[in-house]
Design a protein around this motif. Structure first.
Motif, PDB file in Angstrom:
ATOM      1  N   PRO A 170       0.478  16.327  17.812  1.00 53.98           N
ATOM      2  CA  PRO A 170      -0.642  16.139  18.730  1.00 53.98           C
ATOM      3  C   PRO A 170      -0.854  17.362  19.628  1.00 53.98           C
ATOM      4  O   PRO A 170       0.120  17.982  20.055  1.00 53.98           O
ATOM      5  CB  PRO A 170      -0.231  14.911  19.554  1.00 53.98           C
ATOM      6  CG  PRO A 170       1.237  14.767  19.368  1.00 53.98           C
ATOM      7  CD  PRO A 170       1.633  15.465  18.111  1.00 53.98           C
ATOM      8  N   ASN A 209     -15.436  15.315  22.767  1.00 58.13           N
ATOM      9  CA  ASN A 209     -16.021  14.317  21.861  1.00 58.13           C
ATOM     10  C   ASN A 209     -15.155  13.065  21.748  1.00 58.13           C
ATOM     11  O   ASN A 209     -15.475  12.151  20.998  1.00 58.13           O
ATOM     12  CB  ASN A 209     -16.257  14.934  20.478  1.00 58.13           C
ATOM     13  CG  ASN A 209     -14.965  15.424  19.833  1.00 58.13           C
ATOM     14  OD1 ASN A 209     -13.873  15.279  20.402  1.00 58.13           O
ATOM     15  ND2 ASN A 209     -15.083  16.012  18.659  1.00 58.13           N
ATOM     16  N   GLY A 210     -14.038  13.036  22.451  1.00 56.69           N
ATOM     17  CA  GLY A 210     -13.180  11.855  22.447  1.00 56.69           C
ATOM     18  C   GLY A 210     -12.166  11.830  21.331  1.00 56.69           C
ATOM     19  O   GLY A 210     -11.303  10.945  21.292  1.00 56.69           O
ATOM     20  N   ALA A 211     -12.260  12.785  20.428  1.00 52.90           N
ATOM     21  CA  ALA A 211     -11.365  12.773  19.267  1.00 52.90           C
ATOM     22  C   ALA A 211     -10.038  13.454  19.604  1.00 52.90           C
ATOM     23  O   ALA A 211     -10.000  14.439  20.341  1.00 52.90           O
ATOM     24  CB  ALA A 211     -12.028  13.496  18.094  1.00 52.90           C
ATOM     25  N   ALA A 212      -8.963  12.910  19.021  1.00 54.39           N
ATOM     26  CA  ALA A 212      -7.653  13.543  19.158  1.00 54.39           C
ATOM     27  C   ALA A 212      -7.632  14.801  18.294  1.00 54.39           C
ATOM     28  O   ALA A 212      -8.105  14.790  17.155  1.00 54.39           O
ATOM     29  CB  ALA A 212      -6.567  12.583  18.708  1.00 54.39           C
ATOM     30  N   LEU A 213      -7.104  15.889  18.856  1.00 56.97           N
ATOM     31  CA  LEU A 213      -6.934  17.121  18.076  1.00 56.97           C
ATOM     32  C   LEU A 213      -5.461  17.257  17.717  1.00 56.97           C
ATOM     33  O   LEU A 213      -4.595  17.236  18.596  1.00 56.97           O
ATOM     34  CB  LEU A 213      -7.396  18.329  18.896  1.00 56.97           C
ATOM     35  CG  LEU A 213      -7.132  19.702  18.251  1.00 56.97           C
ATOM     36  CD1 LEU A 213      -7.876  19.850  16.928  1.00 56.97           C
ATOM     37  CD2 LEU A 213      -7.533  20.820  19.209  1.00 56.97           C
ATOM     38  N   ASN A 214      -5.193  17.373  16.415  1.00 53.79           N
ATOM     39  CA  ASN A 214      -3.820  17.507  15.924  1.00 53.79           C
ATOM     40  C   ASN A 214      -3.673  18.789  15.133  1.00 53.79           C
ATOM     41  O   ASN A 214      -4.651  19.348  14.636  1.00 53.79           O
ATOM     42  CB  ASN A 214      -3.477  16.341  14.989  1.00 53.79           C
ATOM     43  CG  ASN A 214      -3.585  15.009  15.677  1.00 53.79           C
ATOM     44  OD1 ASN A 214      -3.071  14.833  16.778  1.00 53.79           O
ATOM     45  ND2 ASN A 214      -4.290  14.074  15.049  1.00 53.79           N
ATOM     46  N   THR A 220      -4.345  17.871  21.856  1.00 56.29           N
ATOM     47  CA  THR A 220      -5.110  17.457  23.039  1.00 56.29           C
ATOM     48  C   THR A 220      -6.204  16.480  22.608  1.00 56.29           C
ATOM     49  O   THR A 220      -6.257  16.072  21.448  1.00 56.29           O
ATOM     50  CB  THR A 220      -5.717  18.681  23.770  1.00 56.29           C
ATOM     51  OG1 THR A 220      -6.357  18.243  24.975  1.00 56.29           O
ATOM     52  CG2 THR A 220      -6.727  19.414  22.922  1.00 56.29           C
ATOM     53  N   THR A 221      -7.052  16.099  23.570  1.00 57.43           N
ATOM     54  CA  THR A 221      -8.225  15.264  23.282  1.00 57.43           C
ATOM     55  C   THR A 221      -9.477  16.067  23.611  1.00 57.43           C
ATOM     56  O   THR A 221      -9.569  16.665  24.689  1.00 57.43           O
ATOM     57  CB  THR A 221      -8.203  13.983  24.144  1.00 57.43           C
ATOM     58  OG1 THR A 221      -7.002  13.269  23.853  1.00 57.43           O
ATOM     59  CG2 THR A 221      -9.408  13.102  23.869  1.00 57.43           C
ATOM     60  N   GLY A 222     -10.424  16.110  22.681  1.00 57.40           N
ATOM     61  CA  GLY A 222     -11.650  16.875  22.884  1.00 57.40           C
ATOM     62  C   GLY A 222     -12.664  16.131  23.722  1.00 57.40           C
ATOM     63  O   GLY A 222     -12.539  14.922  23.953  1.00 57.40           O
ATOM     64  N   THR A 237      -8.490  24.764  24.687  1.00 62.22           N
ATOM     65  CA  THR A 237      -8.098  24.234  23.373  1.00 62.22           C
ATOM     66  C   THR A 237      -7.283  25.264  22.588  1.00 62.22           C
ATOM     67  O   THR A 237      -6.233  24.939  22.027  1.00 62.22           O
ATOM     68  CB  THR A 237      -9.361  23.841  22.582  1.00 62.22           C
ATOM     69  OG1 THR A 237     -10.101  22.897  23.355  1.00 62.22           O
ATOM     70  CG2 THR A 237      -8.991  23.209  21.247  1.00 62.22           C
TER      71      THR A 237
END
Ligand SMILES: [Zn+2]
Length: 344
Positions: free
Chosen positions: A24, A30-35, A26-28, A121
């Motif tokens: 994991p 756009n609400g999506a998890a960035l992995n 962060t969270t963008g 990011t």
């Protein structure tokens, strides 16, 4: 001695196993998890850890293809040590097919922000790569193939890294089989101490290479050759590190280790008409040779001629395609100033 499990993030990878691990980041907005997705190939026997990074620049996705095949084909039962493979180091940039992250922070270029001190990011991606991948690796190969329409044949190693690491990196780059190797001040010069190889070589003191082999947009035959050359080169580095055994592809009889490169990129935008296609990569070029022209897409006139500024080897080239000012066209590896040949 039995090899222990390899722990990365919250995952334990058993010896002799291959596993896809999600880290994991962060969270963008756009609400999506960035992995970050890492392929771990953990050998049955102890040995070095080799990090393979790709697509720090989102437009340079061609390197995903050789890594995909390498991970599928590499048998962990026959491997000493561990491969840590990150096919897409910069998912937001790949998602837009752009070199840089599509955000408004101070960290647009992920290959200039290591070890990721800020909250952007790109910093957070670089921080996860640094902590989970680079800090536990004995060697780094960071792949930067051409963006669509441009093709490269070159390895960049930091001359001003920790000296033992710099010499080791040169031996590994020669083993890779690259006909053209640039050994230059990466840490003090380009691309700097906060690039992946500048940080790995200059701060972590491990051998580090930026590898560029080929690019997309040149047809199946040439592209397949570049993909295979990348896989063969990585395997030869693994053999040199003692991770695998077996017959290695032949090295070129002469390999150029050079210092000075010339970018022959257009100063105007237009349609590039290339006189040197991808099959000409590595060719000796005399100073003054006409490499290509820029045509106006509006009037059809030739608005710029691109000529080699020095004698050297063609280490990048481009197909006919639209270029912006400074877009990738031709690169000459200077065979005079500070260059030497390594004979087989
Ligand atoms: Zn790049």
């Amino acid at each position: 001695m039995a090899e222990p499990s390899f722990t990365i993030g919250a995952t334990d990878v058993a010896p002799g196993a291959r596993q896809v691990v999600t880290l994991p980041v962060t969270t963008g907005l756009n609400g999506a998890a960035l992995n970050l997705t890492v392929h771990v190939v953990h050998g049955a026997r102890p040995g070095p850890t080799l990090a393979l990074l790709s697509t720090l620049h989102g437009g340079e996705w061609f390197s995903i293809l050789p890594l995909r095949r390498l991970v599928q084909e590499e048998d962990p039962a026959g491997l000493a040590g561990t491969l840590l493979v990150v096919p897409v180091a910069n998912p937001p940039a790949l998602g837009r097919l752009l070199r840089n992250a599509p955000d408004r922070t101070d960290s647009p270029d992920m290959n200039r922000v290591f070890p990721g001190p800020l909250a952007a990011t790109n910093d957070q991606l670089a921080a996860v790569v640094t902590k989970e991948i680079l800090a536990r690796s004995s060697c780094l190969i960071d792949l930067h193939q051409g963006p669509w329409g441009a093709a490269f044949r070159d390895i960049l190693i930091p001359d001003d890294a920790e000296p033992i690491a710099a010499d080791h990196a040169e031996r590994l780059a020669l083993a890779f089989g690259s006909p053209i190797i640039r050994r230059a001040p990466v840490v003090k010069g380009f691309p700097g101490p906060r690039s992946s190889i500048g940080y790995a070589g200059g701060v972590l003191g491990i051998p580090a290479m930026g590898v560029e082999v080929g690019g997309a947009g040149f047809g199946a035959a040439l592209e397949e050759g570049w993909i295979q050359a990348t896989i063969d080169g990585i395997r030869a580095v693994m053999a040199e590190l003692g991770m695998v055994r077996g017959p290695m592809p032949e090295r070129p009889t002469r390999q150029l280790v050079y210092r000075k490169s010339h970018r022959v990129n257009p100063r105007v935008g237009g349609l590039l008409r290339s006189r040197f296609g991808g099959e000409r990569l590595g060719e000796a070029i005399a100073a003054g040779t006409l490499l290509g022209e820029v045509l106006s897409p509006y009037t059809n006139e030739v608005i710029e001629e691109l000529r080699a500024p020095a004698d050297g080897l063609l280490f990048y080239t481009a197909r006919d395609y639209p270029v912006e000012p400074g877009g990738w066209a031709f690169g000459i590896a200077d065979t005079q100033e500070g260059a030497r040949w390594v004979e087989a």
